[in-house]
Design a protein around this motif. Structure first.
Motif, PDB file in Angstrom:
ATOM      1  N   LYS A 253      -5.898  -6.394   6.947  1.00  0.00           N
ATOM      2  CA  LYS A 253      -6.294  -5.494   6.435  1.00  0.00           C
ATOM      3  C   LYS A 253      -8.056  -6.188   6.125  1.00  0.00           C
ATOM      4  O   LYS A 253      -7.843  -7.325   5.790  1.00  0.00           O
TER       5      LYS A 253
ATOM      6  N   GLY B 152       0.915  -1.045  -0.330  1.00  0.00           N
ATOM      7  CA  GLY B 152       0.175   0.125  -0.234  1.00  0.00           C
ATOM      8  C   GLY B 152       0.735   1.451  -0.210  1.00  0.00           C
ATOM      9  O   GLY B 152       0.582   2.602  -0.632  1.00  0.00           O
ATOM     10  N   THR B 153       2.069   0.873   0.731  1.00  0.00           N
ATOM     11  CA  THR B 153       2.570   2.390   0.624  1.00  0.00           C
ATOM     12  C   THR B 153       3.810   2.413  -0.815  1.00  0.00           C
ATOM     13  O   THR B 153       3.568   3.795  -1.587  1.00  0.00           O
TER      14      THR B 153
ATOM     15  N   SER C  64      -4.277  -1.344   0.297  1.00  0.00           N
ATOM     16  CA  SER C  64      -3.584  -2.111   0.485  1.00  0.00           C
ATOM     17  C   SER C  64      -3.688  -3.635   0.899  1.00  0.00           C
ATOM     18  O   SER C  64      -4.912  -3.697   1.546  1.00  0.00           O
TER      19      SER C  64
HETATM   20  C1  LIG Z   1      -1.618  -0.102   6.166  1.00  0.00           C
HETATM   21  C2  LIG Z   1      -1.746   1.310   5.507  1.00  0.00           C
HETATM   22  C3  LIG Z   1      -0.726   1.804   4.733  1.00  0.00           C
HETATM   23  C4  LIG Z   1      -0.217   1.391   3.322  1.00  0.00           C
HETATM   24  O1  LIG Z   1      -0.144  -0.211   3.609  1.00  0.00           O
HETATM   25  P1  LIG Z   1       1.282  -1.689   3.709  1.00  0.00           P
HETATM   26  O2  LIG Z   1       0.831  -1.924   2.310  1.00  0.00           O
HETATM   27  O3  LIG Z   1       1.268  -1.999   4.531  1.00  0.00           O
HETATM   28  O4  LIG Z   1       2.594  -0.574   2.851  1.00  0.00           O
HETATM   29  C5  LIG Z   1      -1.271   3.042   3.946  1.00  0.00           C
HETATM   30  N1  LIG Z   1      -2.129   4.212   4.413  1.00  0.00           N
HETATM   31  C6  LIG Z   1      -2.980   3.277   4.993  1.00  0.00           C
HETATM   32  C7  LIG Z   1      -3.637   4.583   5.680  1.00  0.00           C
HETATM   33  C8  LIG Z   1      -2.871   2.163   5.852  1.00  0.00           C
HETATM   34  O5  LIG Z   1      -3.555   2.123   7.387  1.00  0.00           O
END
Ligand SMILES: *Cc1c(COP(=O)(O)O)cnc(C)c1O
Length: 373
Positions: free
Chosen positions: A190, A64-65, A185
């Motif tokens: 999640k 997600g990042t 993400s």
């Molecule tokens: C989990 C999360 C991310 C990042 O996701 P990753 O897959 O762990 O890199 C970004 N924004 C929010 C709001 C999140 O909760």
């Protein structure tokens, strides 16, 4: 002795058991008949995901990042750009903005839902402001009408971070379908989680989608052609195969979460000084996290732990106060975000929880307030 076991915050084994035969078949099929990297399952999952969120294209990436970082870059947001985002947030959101070379400008949360306060955007806008990253935090949508109207009026790119909000809606339409581009993400925690890392970008633009497919794959424009400078951040075939199965059940799981949330809201109404989560009348909540607030958070957390009830903190340190991030923000502070960080407590809520587990949490919270008023 099942009733003596702790109530977990999450139980991935149990969650996978709910779909065991389907997951097993999907993984076996991928390993026997698909390519390990950028296999058929990735494209199929992307199409189904885009359909679920009401966007034309989905591009699977490594996290997600990375999704957020690529979404910013796809809209030319980097060096010299300011990006408005809520200070009450997941620290990785600020990391992605900084990694893109842009400057996060912190907007305090509004006091009811804890989301980006649209009324304060005007105040924080600068000549360099190019985008808004609207995080639908905890699974509750931001005031999308107000934020989208502001973005339109100012010509800002609206990026929706839906990492916590798979299945939430605003005015009956999925979050992620309202802005210019959206990110997801699939971290296992999640609502739609892989068994490992993963993420996706959602866009209506074919040009942006093509660009992102190059950028997630070392900048490759052909087998031996590196047409752009880029890192390697693809969604794995195996994760896509798993996510395809889970996406088919996502709506049902969000409905289950919402039943459990209602159980909490009934069971904890009016208890002590506890502040319960609220839902905006134009929104449906994805109930990624059930977050309550109390000034006695640490005491309550310890009391619950002693009774076998696990709880979480999202998050105990405000993002701008993190040692790896704060020094890059020119001393930005936000007392509102710090107040949330000091008082939040996440009660167990996931689609694999049983009713009796939620009841045990409710009883334990009520016991805290009656034994220690
Ligand atoms: C989990 C999360 C991310 C990042 O996701 P990753 O897959 O762990 O890199 C970004 N924004 C929010 C709001 C999140 O909760």
């Amino acid at each position: 002795m099942a009733d003596r076991a702790a109530v977990p915050t999450k139980d991935y084994g149990r969650q996978n058991a709910l779909l065991w035969s389907e997951l097993q078949a999907a993984v076996a099929d991928a390993m026997q008949h698909d390519k390990p990297v950028l296999g058929r399952a990735v494209g199929e999952f992307e199409d189904e995901l885009a359909g679920f969120f009401g966007k034309r294209h989905a591009i699977g990436v490594g996290s997600g990042t990375d999704a957020l970082l690529l979404a910013l870059r796809a809209h030319g947001i980097g060096e010299g750009s300011d990006v408005l985002t809520c200070s009450h947030t997941f620290a990785g959101v600020l990391s992605a903005i900084l990694l893109a070379g842009a400057r996060p400008v912190l907007v305090p949360p509004e006091p009811v839902f804890g989301q980006l306060d649209a009324g304060l955007l005007e105040d924080r806008v600068t000549e360099r402001t190019r985008a808004i990253v609207a995080v639908h935090f905890y699974g509750h949508p931001v005031d999308t009408d107000a934020v989208a109207a502001f973005a339109r009026q100012r010509g800002l790119v609206l990026i929706e971070d839906c990492a916590q909000a798979h299945g939430a809606t605003w005015r009956g339409r999925p979050v992620g379908s309202h802005g210019d581009i959206a990110t997801l993400s699939f971290h296992p925690s999640k609502n739609l989680g892989a068994f490992g890392d993963g993420g996706a970008v959602l866009t209506d633009s074919a040009a942006v989608a093509d660009q992102l497919r190059v950028w997630r794959n070392l900048g490759k424009t052909g087998k031996y052609d590196f047409g752009a400078l880029a890192a390697n951040t693809k969604l794995d075939t195996l994760q896509a195969a798993i996510l395809r199965v889970k996406l088919r059940h996502l709506q049902r799981f969000v409905t289950r979460r919402s039943e459990l949330a209602k159980r909490y809201l009934r069971g904890l109404d009016g208890v002590g000084d506890l502040r319960l989560p609220a839902v905006h009348p134009l929104a449906t909540h994805a109930w990624h996290l059930f977050v309550v607030r109390t000034p006695r958070r640490d005491e309550l957390k310890a009391f619950l732990a002693a009774r076998g009830v696990r709880s979480g903190l999202h998050y105990p340190v405000a993002a701008h106060a993190q040692p790896g991030i704060g020094p890059l923000l020119d001393g930005a502070r936000c007392p509102q975000a710090e107040a949330w960080a000091a008082s939040v407590l996440t009660l167990p809520l996931s689609h694999e929880h049983r009713d009796d587990e939620i009841d045990r949490v409710i009883e334990a919270v009520r016991a805290f307030y009656s034994e220690r008023p």
